[in-house]
Design a protein around this motif. Structure first.
Motif, PDB file in Angstrom:
ATOM      1  N   GLU A 201       0.840  -1.192   0.000  1.00  0.00           N
ATOM      2  CA  GLU A 201       0.000   0.000   0.000  1.00  0.00           C
ATOM      3  C   GLU A 201       0.876   1.242   0.000  1.00  0.00           C
ATOM      4  O   GLU A 201       2.005   1.227   0.489  1.00  0.00           O
ATOM      5  CB  GLU A 201      -0.918   0.026   1.230  1.00  0.00           C
ATOM      6  CG  GLU A 201      -1.948  -1.081   1.257  1.00  0.00           C
ATOM      7  CD  GLU A 201      -2.954  -0.916   2.389  1.00  0.00           C
ATOM      8  OE1 GLU A 201      -3.078   0.222   2.905  1.00  0.00           O
ATOM      9  OE2 GLU A 201      -3.597  -1.912   2.748  1.00  0.00           O
ATOM     10  N   THR A 202       0.358   2.308  -0.566  1.00  0.00           N
ATOM     11  CA  THR A 202       0.993   3.612  -0.484  1.00  0.00           C
ATOM     12  C   THR A 202       0.023   4.550   0.240  1.00  0.00           C
ATOM     13  O   THR A 202      -1.060   4.125   0.672  1.00  0.00           O
ATOM     14  CB  THR A 202       1.320   4.177  -1.875  1.00  0.00           C
ATOM     15  OG1 THR A 202       0.094   4.545  -2.534  1.00  0.00           O
ATOM     16  CG2 THR A 202       2.051   3.138  -2.726  1.00  0.00           C
ATOM     17  N   LYS A 203       0.381   5.799   0.345  1.00  0.00           N
ATOM     18  CA  LYS A 203      -0.485   6.749   1.042  1.00  0.00           C
ATOM     19  C   LYS A 203      -1.868   6.817   0.403  1.00  0.00           C
ATOM     20  O   LYS A 203      -2.895   6.901   1.096  1.00  0.00           O
ATOM     21  CB  LYS A 203       0.162   8.132   1.032  1.00  0.00           C
ATOM     22  CG  LYS A 203      -0.632   9.200   1.779  1.00  0.00           C
ATOM     23  CD  LYS A 203       0.105  10.535   1.744  1.00  0.00           C
ATOM     24  CE  LYS A 203      -0.694  11.617   2.480  1.00  0.00           C
ATOM     25  NZ  LYS A 203       0.003  12.932   2.467  1.00  0.00           N
ATOM     26  N   ARG A 204      -1.907   6.759  -0.929  1.00  0.00           N
ATOM     27  CA  ARG A 204      -3.179   6.958  -1.635  1.00  0.00           C
ATOM     28  C   ARG A 204      -3.692   5.724  -2.357  1.00  0.00           C
ATOM     29  O   ARG A 204      -4.811   5.755  -2.892  1.00  0.00           O
ATOM     30  CB  ARG A 204      -3.043   8.103  -2.639  1.00  0.00           C
ATOM     31  CG  ARG A 204      -2.754   9.463  -2.015  1.00  0.00           C
ATOM     32  CD  ARG A 204      -2.623  10.537  -3.096  1.00  0.00           C
ATOM     33  NE  ARG A 204      -1.419  10.319  -3.907  1.00  0.00           N
ATOM     34  CZ  ARG A 204      -1.155  11.007  -5.032  1.00  0.00           C
ATOM     35  NH1 ARG A 204      -2.014  11.904  -5.479  1.00  0.00           N
ATOM     36  NH2 ARG A 204      -0.032  10.777  -5.694  1.00  0.00           N
ATOM     37  N   ILE A 262      -3.555  -1.041  -9.598  1.00  0.00           N
ATOM     38  CA  ILE A 262      -3.407   0.096  -8.686  1.00  0.00           C
ATOM     39  C   ILE A 262      -4.816   0.603  -8.388  1.00  0.00           C
ATOM     40  O   ILE A 262      -5.544   1.013  -9.297  1.00  0.00           O
ATOM     41  CB  ILE A 262      -2.570   1.222  -9.309  1.00  0.00           C
ATOM     42  CG1 ILE A 262      -1.174   0.716  -9.678  1.00  0.00           C
ATOM     43  CG2 ILE A 262      -2.478   2.416  -8.364  1.00  0.00           C
ATOM     44  CD1 ILE A 262      -0.346   1.722 -10.483  1.00  0.00           C
ATOM     45  N   PHE A 263      -5.206   0.571  -7.120  1.00  0.00           N
ATOM     46  CA  PHE A 263      -6.558   0.953  -6.718  1.00  0.00           C
ATOM     47  C   PHE A 263      -6.485   2.181  -5.807  1.00  0.00           C
ATOM     48  O   PHE A 263      -5.760   2.188  -4.809  1.00  0.00           O
ATOM     49  CB  PHE A 263      -7.258  -0.201  -6.007  1.00  0.00           C
ATOM     50  CG  PHE A 263      -7.480  -1.396  -6.888  1.00  0.00           C
ATOM     51  CD1 PHE A 263      -8.686  -1.578  -7.549  1.00  0.00           C
ATOM     52  CD2 PHE A 263      -6.471  -2.339  -7.082  1.00  0.00           C
ATOM     53  CE1 PHE A 263      -8.888  -2.677  -8.377  1.00  0.00           C
ATOM     54  CE2 PHE A 263      -6.656  -3.436  -7.908  1.00  0.00           C
ATOM     55  CZ  PHE A 263      -7.863  -3.610  -8.560  1.00  0.00           C
ATOM     56  N   GLU A 264      -7.221   3.190  -6.157  1.00  0.00           N
ATOM     57  CA  GLU A 264      -7.253   4.409  -5.363  1.00  0.00           C
ATOM     58  C   GLU A 264      -8.003   4.153  -4.061  1.00  0.00           C
ATOM     59  O   GLU A 264      -9.131   3.644  -4.062  1.00  0.00           O
ATOM     60  CB  GLU A 264      -7.944   5.510  -6.167  1.00  0.00           C
ATOM     61  CG  GLU A 264      -7.855   6.884  -5.538  1.00  0.00           C
ATOM     62  CD  GLU A 264      -8.538   7.932  -6.391  1.00  0.00           C
ATOM     63  OE1 GLU A 264      -8.001   9.045  -6.490  1.00  0.00           O
ATOM     64  OE2 GLU A 264      -9.613   7.635  -6.975  1.00  0.00           O
ATOM     65  N   LYS A 265      -7.391   4.503  -2.930  1.00  0.00           N
ATOM     66  CA  LYS A 265      -8.021   4.247  -1.639  1.00  0.00           C
ATOM     67  C   LYS A 265      -9.318   5.026  -1.458  1.00  0.00           C
ATOM     68  O   LYS A 265     -10.305   4.499  -0.929  1.00  0.00           O
ATOM     69  CB  LYS A 265      -7.055   4.590  -0.507  1.00  0.00           C
ATOM     70  CG  LYS A 265      -5.944   3.586  -0.289  1.00  0.00           C
ATOM     71  CD  LYS A 265      -5.069   3.984   0.894  1.00  0.00           C
ATOM     72  CE  LYS A 265      -4.013   2.941   1.188  1.00  0.00           C
ATOM     73  NZ  LYS A 265      -3.130   3.338   2.309  1.00  0.00           N
ATOM     74  N   SER A 266      -9.331   6.268  -1.879  1.00  0.00           N
ATOM     75  CA  SER A 266     -10.491   7.120  -1.622  1.00  0.00           C
ATOM     76  C   SER A 266     -11.736   6.651  -2.352  1.00  0.00           C
ATOM     77  O   SER A 266     -12.847   6.765  -1.844  1.00  0.00           O
ATOM     78  CB  SER A 266     -10.179   8.573  -2.006  1.00  0.00           C
ATOM     79  OG  SER A 266      -9.848   8.666  -3.385  1.00  0.00           O
ATOM     80  N   SER A 267     -11.568   6.113  -3.561  1.00  0.00           N
ATOM     81  CA  SER A 267     -12.718   5.685  -4.363  1.00  0.00           C
ATOM     82  C   SER A 267     -12.843   4.175  -4.492  1.00  0.00           C
ATOM     83  O   SER A 267     -13.922   3.652  -4.791  1.00  0.00           O
ATOM     84  CB  SER A 267     -12.620   6.287  -5.767  1.00  0.00           C
ATOM     85  OG  SER A 267     -11.494   5.746  -6.462  1.00  0.00           O
ATOM     86  N   GLY A 301       1.314  12.447  -9.359  1.00  0.00           N
ATOM     87  CA  GLY A 301       2.279  11.778  -8.500  1.00  0.00           C
ATOM     88  C   GLY A 301       1.984  10.327  -8.185  1.00  0.00           C
ATOM     89  O   GLY A 301       2.711   9.702  -7.410  1.00  0.00           O
ATOM     90  N   TYR A 302       0.935   9.757  -8.786  1.00  0.00           N
ATOM     91  CA  TYR A 302       0.598   8.369  -8.496  1.00  0.00           C
ATOM     92  C   TYR A 302       1.686   7.404  -8.974  1.00  0.00           C
ATOM     93  O   TYR A 302       2.018   6.428  -8.284  1.00  0.00           O
ATOM     94  CB  TYR A 302      -0.736   7.995  -9.142  1.00  0.00           C
ATOM     95  CG  TYR A 302      -1.943   8.497  -8.394  1.00  0.00           C
ATOM     96  CD1 TYR A 302      -2.406   7.828  -7.262  1.00  0.00           C
ATOM     97  CD2 TYR A 302      -2.631   9.636  -8.816  1.00  0.00           C
ATOM     98  CE1 TYR A 302      -3.517   8.281  -6.571  1.00  0.00           C
ATOM     99  CE2 TYR A 302      -3.747  10.096  -8.131  1.00  0.00           C
ATOM    100  CZ  TYR A 302      -4.182   9.422  -7.006  1.00  0.00           C
ATOM    101  OH  TYR A 302      -5.285   9.875  -6.312  1.00  0.00           O
ATOM    102  N   ALA A 303       2.230   7.650 -10.153  1.00  0.00           N
ATOM    103  CA  ALA A 303       3.241   6.741 -10.696  1.00  0.00           C
ATOM    104  C   ALA A 303       4.472   6.705  -9.804  1.00  0.00           C
ATOM    105  O   ALA A 303       4.991   5.625  -9.473  1.00  0.00           O
ATOM    106  CB  ALA A 303       3.616   7.170 -12.112  1.00  0.00           C
ATOM    107  N   LEU A 304       4.963   7.878  -9.389  1.00  0.00           N
ATOM    108  CA  LEU A 304       6.139   7.934  -8.527  1.00  0.00           C
ATOM    109  C   LEU A 304       5.871   7.235  -7.195  1.00  0.00           C
ATOM    110  O   LEU A 304       6.693   6.455  -6.698  1.00  0.00           O
ATOM    111  CB  LEU A 304       6.535   9.393  -8.286  1.00  0.00           C
ATOM    112  CG  LEU A 304       7.769   9.620  -7.405  1.00  0.00           C
ATOM    113  CD1 LEU A 304       9.006   9.020  -8.053  1.00  0.00           C
ATOM    114  CD2 LEU A 304       7.953  11.116  -7.148  1.00  0.00           C
ATOM    115  N   GLU A 305       4.707   7.475  -6.632  1.00  0.00           N
ATOM    116  CA  GLU A 305       4.316   6.876  -5.353  1.00  0.00           C
ATOM    117  C   GLU A 305       4.303   5.349  -5.435  1.00  0.00           C
ATOM    118  O   GLU A 305       4.839   4.649  -4.563  1.00  0.00           O
ATOM    119  CB  GLU A 305       2.935   7.412  -4.980  1.00  0.00           C
ATOM    120  CG  GLU A 305       2.413   7.027  -3.634  1.00  0.00           C
ATOM    121  CD  GLU A 305       1.062   7.686  -3.354  1.00  0.00           C
ATOM    122  OE1 GLU A 305       0.204   7.023  -2.758  1.00  0.00           O
ATOM    123  OE2 GLU A 305       0.864   8.863  -3.736  1.00  0.00           O
TER     124      GLU A 305
END
Length: 394
Positions: A201-204, A262-267, A301-305
Motif C-alpha cells: 500500500e501507499t499513502k493513496r 493500482i486501486f485508489e483508496k479514496s474511491s 504523482g501516483y506513478a512515482l508513489e
C-alpha cells in the motif's frame, strides 16, 4: 518378530495418514494372524512407549517456528491427526507447541480414517470454521485425499525421510519449512481460495493482484491514444479475460510477482497497473518493472508513489538484485520518472515494435529467495503431520 510375522518398511508406507487400528486390522488379515486387533494394538503401543523414551520427539526443521508465527498472527490452529489422542497430546507437549493449538482432533474419534474426510470435517466443526476459511498442511497421500474429499485446499510436504507418497492431490508442494512463514501461507491461502493478494500500500493507493472482474476496467484504461502510442495495445476484451485467468493460475501463484492493479483508496477504483515481470530483453533475462496510470490520474504523482513502493517490494520481499525498465523514446514523462527513481540509461533498443531506451538499477546483492515449492508431483513422504485450520480474518 514376536508374532512370527515380518513386514518391511515399504509395506508400512501405504498406512501413513491412516489410523493404527486400521493398520493392525489389515496386517492381521494379510498375514492370517490368530490374534485380536486389541492385543496387537497393545503390543504396538508398548513398543512406541519404549522408542519414545529412547529417542524422544524430533521436530521437522522449521515447524515449531512456523506454528508460533501463525499463532502470533491470529491464525486458529488445529491438529487433525490419525494418531490417538494421547499420542497427539504428548507430541505437541514435548515440542512445546501445545499452547498454540485450539483443538487436537484424533482420527480415532471419527467413523472413518483418512483418506475419508471425517477427521478434517470434525476439525472444522471444533474450530467453528468453514471450508472457505481453511488451509491444510499434509504429508501423506491418504491425508491429501482426505483434504480433497473435505473440499479444503491442502499444502503437501515432501519429506525426504519416508517412502513414496503421491502428493499430486496437493494444491502446492513444499520441500521444507525453514522459509515458510505466516506471510507465505497467507498468500497461498488467498490464491487457493481465489482471493487477490494485496502486494503493498501507499499513502493513496492499494496495489494488489488483478481479479477477473478487474480486466474490463483495465481494458478501458488502456484504450486512449495517449496510452497506446507508448505500449503494446491489449487484445479484445474476451481474449484478455481468458489470458488473465491463466495468468492468475501461473504468475501470481508460483512467482510472487507479476502485473498488479493500482486501486485508489479514496474511491476504490482501478486507476492503473504496475509490477515486475521476468522478460527476455535484447537477449538478456531481466526483471522488468513497469507502470501505467489512467489519463484522469496522470500528473498527480501516483506513478512515482507506486513505483517507489514496488522498488521496496522488489528489494526487501523478492530480494531481486537488478531491475530493468524499457521506456519509449518519446515518452518524456516516463523517462523523467525512471531517472528520478535512480535508474540509469544503458542503451537504445527496438523492443516490441517500438524504439526504446533500456534502463537498469542494481538493488541489494541478494539472490531471489529460493521458493520451497513444487507443482503437483509425486514426492517422497514423511510421518503424518498436523492440519492447520486457518480462520481467515480480514
Amino acid at each position: 518378530s514376536h508374532y512370527g510375522v515380518r513386514v518391511d518398511i515399504p509395506y508400512c508406507y501405504r498406512f501413513i495418514g491412516s489410523t493404527t487400528r486400521f493398520m493392525m486390522e489389515t496386517i492381521i488379515s494379510d498375514f492370517h494372524m490368530d490374534i485380536s486387533p486389541e492385543e496387537l494394538l497393545s503390543a504396538v503401543e508398548a513398543e512406541k512407549v519404549r522408542l519414545t523414551l529412547e529417542e524422544g520427539y524430533t521436530e521437522i526443521p522449521g515447524v515449531c517456528n512456523l506454528v508460533a508465527d501463525l499463532y502470533k498472527n491470529g491464525v486458529s490452529l488445529a491438529v487433525a491427526s490419525s494418531s490417538n489422542p494421547d499420542e497427539i497430546e504428548k507430541a505437541v507437549t514435548a515440542l512445546q507447541i501445545r499452547p498454540y493449538f485450539c483443538k487436537l482432533v484424533s482420527g480415532c474419534t471419527v467413523a472413518n480414517p483418512k483418506p475419508a474426510p471425517d477427521v478434517f470435517l470434525k476439525a472444522l466443526e471444533e474450530l467453528g470454521a468453514g471450508k472457505e476459511e481453511c488451509l491444510i498442511i499434509e504429508d501423506s497421500a491418504n491425508g491429501l485425499l482426505a483434504a480433497k474429499a473435505a473440499g479444503i485446499p491442502a499444502v503437501g510436504f515432501a519429506n525426504p525421510n519416508s517412502g513414496k507418497q503421491d502428493l499430486s492431490a496437493a494444491y502446492m508442494v513444499i520441500e521444507g519449512f525453514e522459509e515458510i512463514d505466516y506471510s507465505f501461507l497467507s498468500d497461498l491461502y488467498s490464491h487457493a481460495h481465489n482471493i487477490p493478494v494485496t502486494i503493498t500500500e501507499t499513502k493513496r493507493t492499494v496495489i494488489r493482484e488483478l481479479a477477473i472482474e478487474d480486466i474490463r476496467y483495465l481494458h478501458r484504461i488502456c484504450q486512449p491514444e495517449e496510452i497506446t502510442r507508448y505500449i503494446r495495445p491489449m487484445e479484445n476484451l474476451e481474449t484478455e479475460i481468458e489470458k488473465q485467468k491463466a495468468y492468475i493460475q501461473t504468475a501470481y501463484r508460483f512467482y510472487g510477482y507479476g502485473i498488479w492493479g493500482i486501486f485508489e483508496k479514496s474511491s476504490g477504483n482501478l486507476i492503473g497497473r504496475c509490477g515486475i515481470e521476468q522478460k527476455m530483453i535484447d537477449g538478456q533475462a531481466e526483471y522488468e518493472i513497469s507502470y501505467l496510470i489512467d489519463t484522469a490520474h496522470q500528473r498527480q504523482g501516483y506513478a512515482l508513489e507506486c513505483m517507489r513502493a514496488i522498488l521496496a517490494y522488489a528489494e526487501h520481499k523478492l530480494h531481486i538484485k537488478r531491475l530493468a525498465a524499457v521506456i519509449h523514446k518519446d515518452n518524456l514523462p516516463s523517462l523523467r520518472l525512471i531517472e528520478r527513481l535512480g535508474f540509469c540509461r544503458e542503451k537504445s533498443l527496438f523492443y516490441e515494435g517500438m524504439d526504446c531506451y533500456l534502463y537498469s538499477m542494481p538493488l541489494e546483492r541478494n539472490q531471489l529467495r529460493a521458493a520451497s515449492l513444487a507443482v503437483k508431483e509425486k514426492y517422497q513422504k514423511a510421518p503424518d503431520t498436523s492440519v492447520y485450520g486457518k480462520r481467515y480474518q480480514s
